[in-house]
Scaffold this active site. Structure first.
Site, short mmCIF file in Angstrom:
data_model
loop_
_atom_site.label_atom_id
_atom_site.label_comp_id
_atom_site.label_asym_id
_atom_site.label_seq_id
_atom_site.Cartn_x
_atom_site.Cartn_y
_atom_site.Cartn_z
N SER A 1 -35.22 -21.71 18.23
CA SER A 1 -34.03 -22.27 18.88
C SER A 1 -33.93 -22.16 20.18
O SER A 1 -34.33 -21.15 20.94
CB SER A 1 -32.62 -22.16 18.20
OG SER A 1 -32.38 -20.68 18.63
N ALA B 1 -46.04 -21.52 22.73
CA ALA B 1 -46.37 -21.14 21.30
C ALA B 1 -47.25 -22.32 20.59
O ALA B 1 -47.68 -23.28 21.16
CB ALA B 1 -45.11 -20.75 20.76
N SER C 1 -78.28 -13.92 9.44
CA SER C 1 -78.64 -15.41 9.24
C SER C 1 -79.63 -15.52 8.48
O SER C 1 -80.15 -16.61 8.19
CB SER C 1 -79.46 -15.70 10.65
OG SER C 1 -78.70 -15.39 11.84
N GLU D 1 -76.31 -16.75 13.04
CA GLU D 1 -75.94 -15.99 14.25
C GLU D 1 -76.27 -16.69 15.62
O GLU D 1 -75.71 -16.52 16.66
CB GLU D 1 -76.74 -14.65 14.38
CG GLU D 1 -76.02 -13.52 13.02
CD GLU D 1 -76.88 -12.43 12.98
OE1 GLU D 1 -78.03 -12.80 12.65
OE2 GLU D 1 -76.58 -11.14 13.25
C1 LIG Z 1 -46.13 -16.67 17.68
C2 LIG Z 1 -45.09 -16.77 18.81
C3 LIG Z 1 -45.51 -17.56 19.85
C4 LIG Z 1 -44.56 -17.38 20.97
N1 LIG Z 1 -45.00 -17.91 22.22
C5 LIG Z 1 -44.19 -18.23 23.10
C6 LIG Z 1 -44.63 -18.70 24.34
O1 LIG Z 1 -45.63 -19.07 24.63
N2 LIG Z 1 -43.62 -18.89 25.48
C7 LIG Z 1 -42.59 -18.25 25.48
O2 LIG Z 1 -41.49 -18.48 26.21
N3 LIG Z 1 -42.08 -17.81 24.24
C8 LIG Z 1 -42.96 -17.69 23.19
N4 LIG Z 1 -42.39 -17.24 21.98
C9 LIG Z 1 -40.83 -16.74 21.80
C10 LIG Z 1 -40.16 -17.59 21.43
O3 LIG Z 1 -39.86 -18.67 22.15
C11 LIG Z 1 -38.82 -16.84 20.91
O4 LIG Z 1 -39.21 -16.12 19.90
C12 LIG Z 1 -37.86 -18.10 20.39
O5 LIG Z 1 -37.52 -18.81 21.59
C13 LIG Z 1 -36.62 -17.35 19.99
O6 LIG Z 1 -35.68 -18.22 19.35
P1 LIG Z 1 -35.25 -18.14 17.81
O7 LIG Z 1 -34.48 -19.14 17.58
O8 LIG Z 1 -36.36 -17.89 16.82
O9 LIG Z 1 -34.39 -16.56 17.78
P2 LIG Z 1 -33.94 -15.76 16.79
O10 LIG Z 1 -35.17 -14.76 16.57
O11 LIG Z 1 -33.37 -16.41 15.66
O12 LIG Z 1 -32.98 -14.86 17.81
C14 LIG Z 1 -33.36 -14.14 18.72
C15 LIG Z 1 -32.01 -13.69 19.37
O13 LIG Z 1 -31.13 -14.64 20.09
C16 LIG Z 1 -29.83 -14.33 19.63
N5 LIG Z 1 -29.39 -15.69 19.49
C17 LIG Z 1 -29.73 -16.62 18.90
N6 LIG Z 1 -28.86 -17.60 18.68
C18 LIG Z 1 -27.88 -17.34 19.38
C19 LIG Z 1 -26.52 -17.98 19.79
N7 LIG Z 1 -26.28 -19.13 19.37
N8 LIG Z 1 -25.54 -17.33 20.52
C20 LIG Z 1 -25.81 -15.88 20.62
N9 LIG Z 1 -27.02 -15.30 20.44
C21 LIG Z 1 -28.00 -16.08 19.71
C22 LIG Z 1 -29.90 -13.55 18.38
O14 LIG Z 1 -28.91 -12.81 18.30
C23 LIG Z 1 -31.21 -12.79 18.62
O15 LIG Z 1 -30.96 -11.32 19.29
C24 LIG Z 1 -43.22 -16.97 20.88
C25 LIG Z 1 -42.86 -16.26 19.79
C26 LIG Z 1 -43.82 -16.27 18.50
C27 LIG Z 1 -43.40 -15.74 17.28
#
Ligand SMILES: Cc1cc2nc3c(=O)[nH]c(=O)nc-3n(C[C@H](O)[C@H](O)[C@H](O)COP(=O)(O)OP(=O)(O)OC[C@H]3O[C@@H](n4cnc5c(N)ncnc54)[C@H](O)[C@@H]3O)c2cc1C
Ligand code: FES
Ligand code: FES
Length: 1283
Positions: free
Chosen positions: A323, A314, A1034, A1215
């Site tokens: 996280s 990302a 252009s 362009e």
């Molecule tokens: C624009 C964009 C680009 C991205 N690019 C990549 C990429 O290049 N490569 C890649 O691998 N990923 C990519 N992602 C995905 C990203 O890595 C995941 O969305 C992210 O890691 C999820 O983490 P979060 O904390 O935001 O999860 P959240 O959205 O907060 O939670 C996700 C899920 O995890 C569960 N959860 C969270 N914490 C716990 C806990 N402690 N115990 C139990 N359940 C829990 C929640 O219940 C939920 O179901 C991208 C996402 C976006 C939006």
């Protein structure tokens, strides 16, 4: 739990208290609509573009440290902000107080064009500087990785930010442009002590307040924020189905199609979730740590493989929000970390009311097998990541459409353990992402390989086993099936080589190691640390110092772009009684609507009315209104139930249109010489074809409109983001309301990027937006709807037959063009015509026949896009030349040069052309790029490297400028002088980033001989300049500049007697004197248009006014095993006449070049076999990001040349540069050819555009591509089809 929670946070140092917060509210709309902080922009709503970047600061009362990080406001629920400080671009600096050095430098280094991405860029760099006041170049590129810009091509933004880097002083000397486009000496110093401090109140709150769970209850959603582990578990027991939201980057996607959750549990500052524990056997990381924090922690450890993926996962914003726990538990199919954590024998520490337990992060967990998954009520507290042992090796692999900020197409984690010596596999784990519904482990294959020595036989067996076990059906979602299959084993091959190499270094006697030639498989391609030069014309030393023409003046709105004070359509405050219009779009490509059930939609509170086809008569779209809240209108739109009756035949592709003879009108044709006779005398004849995909405009500001009835005499003001206000005024609004055009006024302050997409398409909103209600109506398309509805560049099929001599001279060319016009005519025929008129590019083909057809299909209608047919047409011609060269055994550059126009000649439509400057550009580009030397170096590199190849290509450019008719090129302006001596200029051109208003003020300043600061320009309006032509082609500065010049000259002529009476007077004196003598201080200016015409019957005409010449030389390196490519260097030379503003002109060339590079290499629209567009946002559609800019980018202009009819001999540059992007396409082509030649594949090479990693990899055929299973065409329905 505390039931009546109050949400407290700070925005730009000011405390915000929300008592009844709706948990569904995201920070972005909250900032924009509630706090009226409109500097933070909406670009996509899904974390993919960075336009909404803000800085979040949090104080940790335990460590006493403040963490500042960038975040995407579009994915931040405000409930998650309790105790946080939010800094937006307005808090960084403003013209009203003081501007920040970041803002100043981005503006003064010309890093803004339309300015819509700029606040996001500012915030990313500002946050970086808060953490690292003297960042490294790597940190800089990293920080910008999550921000997209569609206009600038990034180079000036990088330049601006580099001025903060420690190392840049030395580099700046090397890079200094001559003369300079900006002066560093003027820059404000960065003084970290002047930054906004973390609000002490929040600090005290964090220290003192008793920690209690906060609950926020909204209409549909309840948000629970526990602050201790105990409370978290209680909440989880009570609501086992509720997700635990950490970064919300996965759950938050419910807004764009994910599941909706009525209850959300979002833990806050729970210490146990942030644990970092180094033990003897490994590292334990808290599930609540952000991926960015994990990256920092791992830096000091030896987790190279994880670090590698954390570097590309990302953008910086998402990595700071997301996280570790959220990432693991989401189990996305393309997760980058899960395959690695799975092969690394990681374990998950879980906790519930029942107590703690550990589960392995293994295949069962990844496939959500109930016995291996979290139980309801259980949470993930931390993750144990074991250290690797001696003789244990872990590697990470990934290939995406774009280097950075793009989900992997396939990724992988691989681990092997040999045990002490012996080289015998004791343990082997392989996991893949992107090839199934979640991470897939090749468990059986690994099992079967245990006990085998690490050698070629094992490699061969492993590949076969993997292909057998990780099987992908031909119809697999995401498509690219054969590519994915190839990557599975190509990655394993890389792993094999990597481990072999390490084994050799560990025990050189036992392990023989690799031949040098094969080592090239190991290095990753990565473009970083960019540098560039711009060499442009300096003004004549005799030119008056106050005359701004020819000087690199900063974009007039540059500073306001960076402070967020520049106002775009949706930044206008909400008006009383305002309604919001949302669209309901068809889900079928070709069908009749049998019935529409509106009842559910109408029953939603706030929905006021629905406009249907009956109201619009003939316009097949309809929309919903909602009072104030856009969210509700969009929700209602989803509840409209439509029954369709499918119609036959469904025509989606060009080939289908040809088969069904489905064209808009007949063929367009142009013939010159005698093609058939020439074919009889040539040495060789070649026939070929090339398919070229379409392109999305991806202007950062989506289509926007605000219609405001004035309540009197049927008058209406329409504020719209359009390139063509007259069209909105007359054709759409006045016609719909059946009122004369004089009652409807359209106003355009500025447009956040357009590129042709805001010419006709903006009209879609105008009719439903004004038809029914006497209230103001706003319509702002979401990114996904915008991409779905508004079409883009036409996909093309080019077929050619070339007759040529063995020395490379092309004597006859017969070309057919087909474009996929979609469902309505729009500008498709005009695109075909322009494509035909420009098909010769820079070449004199003595005998030729060009024919073109616009295909009518059932796709959304395509439209104008920067270059208007030329980028497609030129590519077809260049591809033909490349093939001719291959047939003759010559370099394409030699054949290009041989067939080029020389001196005075005639085009196929018999217009005279002087090609002196074309040849000059070509020669200069050859020289500045050191083409010959580098060609030799590339060949040497290729002979020494088997798995990496370099390619070098140079293309010429002859871009004819004109719009085929005199009337279409007329322009008008209005200039007023006020009694205080200040001047107001208005003209018919639209400011969409190209800097036309800046140039117009330069013109007024020169003509009236007054400083630019005395001249103002408020925007474009049908009220001040009626009937203005479209801004495009252009020509906007060319035409309107002549009109402004005319108006100024009229005024000056009137005032000359007064000025000569008092030559030392001021403008105030002269204006007053003129007023006293009853001399009008207002004048219109007019330019009737260039004389141009084209007769298609005779094939003769003078359709264009002049030609822009240029050349570009690009070098790339490709990875034959993955299809990745790196843009090493591009040199561009352009003949631009006399530049009015070299800074803006360089910006147009570079921006267009990068857009063209995207078009020809990574931008890929995907349609389902039913004609549904899949690619509806930056997550699926990749425009170039900062990492795609060539590591070296050099732009230079020829010395000024006379161009008699144009504005101060300038040329239009909006362009032409797009086409130069194809130099990268042909450089890749060159590299692929080198790979194929080495592998003994000497036959013809057919490569379509865009030349994506998939196409590159599959063209570099080798034993792995031969090994994969292939599906019988027709035996399955593919996920997507090329259109
Ligand atoms: C624009 C964009 C680009 C991205 N690019 C990549 C990429 O290049 N490569 C890649 O691998 N990923 C990519 N992602 C995905 C990203 O890595 C995941 O969305 C992210 O890691 C999820 O983490 P979060 O904390 O935001 O999860 P959240 O959205 O907060 O939670 C996700 C899920 O995890 C569960 N959860 C969270 N914490 C716990 C806990 N402690 N115990 C139990 N359940 C829990 C929640 O219940 C939920 O179901 C991208 C996402 C976006 C939006
Ligand atoms: S609008 Fe938030 S990232 Fe695009
Ligand atoms: S200036 Fe970056 S998107 Fe326009």
């Amino acid at each position: 739990m505390d039931g009546a929670a109050e949400l407290v946070f700070c925005v730009n140092g000011r405390k915000v208290i929300e008592k009844n917060v709706d948990p569904e509210t995201m920070l972005l709309p909250y900032l924009r609509k509630k706090l009226q902080l409109t500097g933070t922009k909406y670009g996509c709503g899904g974390g993919g573009c960075g336009a909404c970047t803000v800085m979040i600061s949090r104080y940790n009362p335990i460590t006493k440290r403040i963490r500042h990080y960038p975040a995407n406001a579009c994915l931040l629920p405000i409930c998650s902000l309790h105790g946080a400080a939010v800094t937006t671009v307005e808090g960084v600096g403003s013209t009203k107080a003081r501007i920040h050095p970041v803002q100043e430098r981005i503006a003064k280094c010309h890093g803004t064009q339309c300015g819509f991405c700029t606040p996001g860029m500012v915030m990313s760099i500002y946050t970086l500087l808060r953490n690292h006041p003297e960042p490294t170049l790597d940190q800089l590129t990293d920080a910008l990785g999550g921000n997209l810009c569609r206009c600038t091509g990034y180079r000036p933004i990088i330049d601006a930010c580099k001025t903060f880097c420690k190392v840049s002083r030395h580099e700046r000397i090397i890079e200094s442009t001559s003369p300079k486009l900006f002066s560093e000496e003027e820059f404000l110093p960065l003084d970290p002590t002047q930054e906004l401090i973390f609000p002490p109140e929040l600090m005290i709150m964090a220290e003192k307040q008793p920690q209690r769970t906060r609950v926020f209850v909204g209409d549909r959603m309840t948000w629970i924020s526990p602050v201790t582990l105990k409370e978290l578990l209680e909440a989880k027991v009570k609501y086992p189905q509720a997700p635990i939201v950490m970064g919300n980057t996965s759950v938050g996607m419910w807004n764009s199609g994910g599941a909706f959750h009525p209850v959300i549990i979002s833990p806050e500052c729970i210490e146990e979730l942030s644990v970092v524990n180094h033990a003897d056997d490994g590292l334990t990381l808290g599930a609540g740590l952000s991926l960015a924090q994990v990256k920092e922690i791992l830096k000091t450890q030896t987790y190279h493989a994880l670090l590698k993926h954390l570097g590309t996962l990302a953008g910086c914003q998402i990595r700071n929000m997301a996280s570790l726990g959220g990432h693991i538990v989401s189990r996305h199919l393309d997760s980058d970390l899960n395959p690695l954590l799975a092969v690394g024998n990681c374990t998950l520490n879980l906790l519930s009311k029942e107590g703690e337990r550990q589960i392995p992060l293994n295949e069962q967990f990844l496939t959500k097998c109930p016995s291996a998954d979290l139980k309801p009520g259980e949470i993930l507290v931390s993750v144990n990541i074991p250290y690797s042992r001696k003789w244990e090796f872990v590697s990470a692999f990934r290939q995406a459409q774009r280097q950075q900020n793009a989900l992997a197409i396939v990724n992988s984690g691989m681990r092997v353990f040999f045990g002490e010596g012996g080289g015998i596999i004791r343990e082997l784990s392989i996991a893949y992402g992107g090839v199934g519904p979640t991470t897939i482990c090749a468990k059986n294959s690994c099992q079967k390989l245990i006990g085998r020595p690490w050698n070629e036989e094992m490699l061969d067996a492993a590949c076969r086993l993997i292909l057998d076990e990780v099987s992908l059906p031909g119809w697999a979602p995401g498509g690219k099936v054969e590519f994915k299959r190839t990557l599975l084993i190509s990655f394993f091959f890389k792993f094999y080589l990597k481990v072999s190499q390490i084994l050799k270094t560990m025990d050189p006697v036992r392990y023989p190691g690799l031949a040098d030639k094969y080592e090239s498989a190991l290095e990753d391609l990565h473009s970083r640390n960019h540098w560039g030069t711009s060499k442009y014309q300096d003004v004549d030393p005799k030119q008056l110092p106050q005359d701004p023409i020819g000087r690199p003046i900063m974009h007039l709105s540059g500073i306001k772009h960076t402070t967020g004070e520049a106002i775009y359509c949706d930044d206008m405050p909400v008006l009383d009684g305002e309604l919001f219009l949302a669209f309901v779009t068809s889900s079928r490509a070709h069908a009749e609507i049998v019935s529409i059930d509106l009842s559910e939609a109408l029953s939603l509170p706030g929905v006021v009315d629905i406009v249907t086809e009956e109201d619009l008569r003939g316009v097949n779209s309809f929309g919903l209104f909602d009072k104030g809240l856009s969210v509700q209108a969009k929700r209602a739109a989803k509840r409209v139930k439509i029954v369709y009756q499918d119609l036959e035949p469904v025509i989606l592709t060009i080939e289908e249109a040809i088969r069904h003879h489905s064209f808009f009108q007949g063929e367009r044709k142009l013939e010159y010489g005698n093609v058939d006779e020439a074919f009889k005398v040539v040495d060789q004849i070649l026939e070929g074809e090339i398919h070229m995909g379409g392109q999305e405009h991806f202007y950062m500001e989506t289509q926007s409109m605000l219609a405001v009835p004035k309540g009197e005499d049927q008058e209406m003001d329409v504020y719209v983001s359009s390139q063509f206000p007259k069209y909105i005024q007359v054709t759409w609004v006045a016609a719909t309301l059946k009122v004369p055009a004089n009652k409807i006024m359209c106003h355009v302050k500025r447009v956040g990027g357009a590129f042709g997409g805001k010419v006709t398409k903006t009209g879609i909103m105008a009719r439903p937006g004004v038809i029914k209600h006497g209230c103001p109506v706003r319509c702002i398309l979401e990114r996904g709807e915008d991409m779905l509805i508004t079409g883009g560049r036409h996909p093309y099929l080019g077929k050619y037959k070339a007759g040529f001599m063995n020395d490379g001279r092309i004597l006859a060319l017969d070309v057919e063009h087909y474009c996929n016009g979609g469902s309505t005519l729009d500008e498709s025929l005009f695109v075909i015509e322009i494509g035909l008129l420009k098909v010769d590019n820079a070449y004199k083909f003595p005998n030729l026949r060009f024919r073109g057809w616009a295909c009518r299909t059932n796709l959304p209608s395509n439209t104008a896009l920067r270059g208007f047919g030329f980028p497609q047409s030129g590519l077809i011609t260049e591809n033909c030349i490349t093939e001719v060269a291959a047939k003759c055994g010559l370099s394409p550059e030699k054949v290009r040069m041989m067939n080029m126009y020389k001196e005075i000649d005639q085009t196929p439509y018999k217009q005279e052309i002087d090609a002196t400057n074309l040849i000059q550009c070509w020669k200069e580009c050859m020289a500045t790029s050191s083409y010959s030397l580098r060609k030799v170096a590339v060949e040497k590199f290729n002979s020494e490297n088997y798995w990496k190849k370099k390619g070098l290509a140079m293309v010429p450019l002859k871009f004819p400028v004109g719009v085929l008719s005199t009337a279409a090129a007329q322009a008008a302006a209005l200039v007023h002088i006020y009694l205080d001596g200040s001047v107001l200029v208005t003209h018919g051109g639209i400011e969409m980033g190209q800097g036309v208003h800046t140039k117009m003020i330069q013109v007024a300043s020169r003509e009236l001989r007054m400083p630019m600061s005395n001249v103002h320009l408020r925007g474009t309006s049908t009220e001040t300049v009626p009937n203005a032509n479209v801004s495009g082609g252009s020509l906007v500065a060319d035409l309107n500049g002549l009109a402004v010049k005319d108006a100024c000259q009229t005024l000056l002529k009137r005032l000359e007697p007064i000025i000569s009476k008092n030559p030392k007077g001021t403008w105030k004196d002269w204006a007053q004197a003129a007023f006293d003598e009853s001399i009008s201080l207002s004048a219109t200016g007019y330019f009737r248009g260039y004389e141009s015409h084209m007769n298609w019957e005779t094939g003769e005409g003078h359709p264009f006014e002049y030609f822009v010449f240029g050349a570009a030389c690009s070098e790339v390196e490709i990875d034959c095993l993955t299809g990745a490519h790196k843009n090493i260097r591009t040199d561009i030379v352009m003949d631009i006449g006399h530049s009015i503003n070299p800074a803006l002109d360089v910006g147009q060339i570079e921006g267009a070049f990068i857009q063209g590079m995207g078009l020809y290499t990574i931008e890929e629209l995907k349609y389902s076999p039913q004609g549904v567009l899949y690619t509806r946002g930056p997550d699926q559609y990749k425009i170039p990001a900062v990492s795609d800019v060539p590591t070296e980018l050099h732009v230079s202009f020829l010395p000024p040349s006379q161009n008699s009819n144009t504005l101060y001999s300038s040329k239009g540059l909006g362009e032409p540069g797009v086409f130069l992007g194809c130099s990268v396409f042909f450089a890749i082509h060159d590299a692929v050819r080198a790979a194929r030649q080495e592998r003994g594949l000497l036959g013809p090479l057919k490569l379509d555009s865009p030349l994506t990693p998939e196409k590159i990899r599959m063209a570099c055929e080798d034993k792995f591509t031969k090994m994969i299973p292939r599906d019988e065409p027709g035996s399955y329905v593919p996920w997507n089809i090329p259109v």
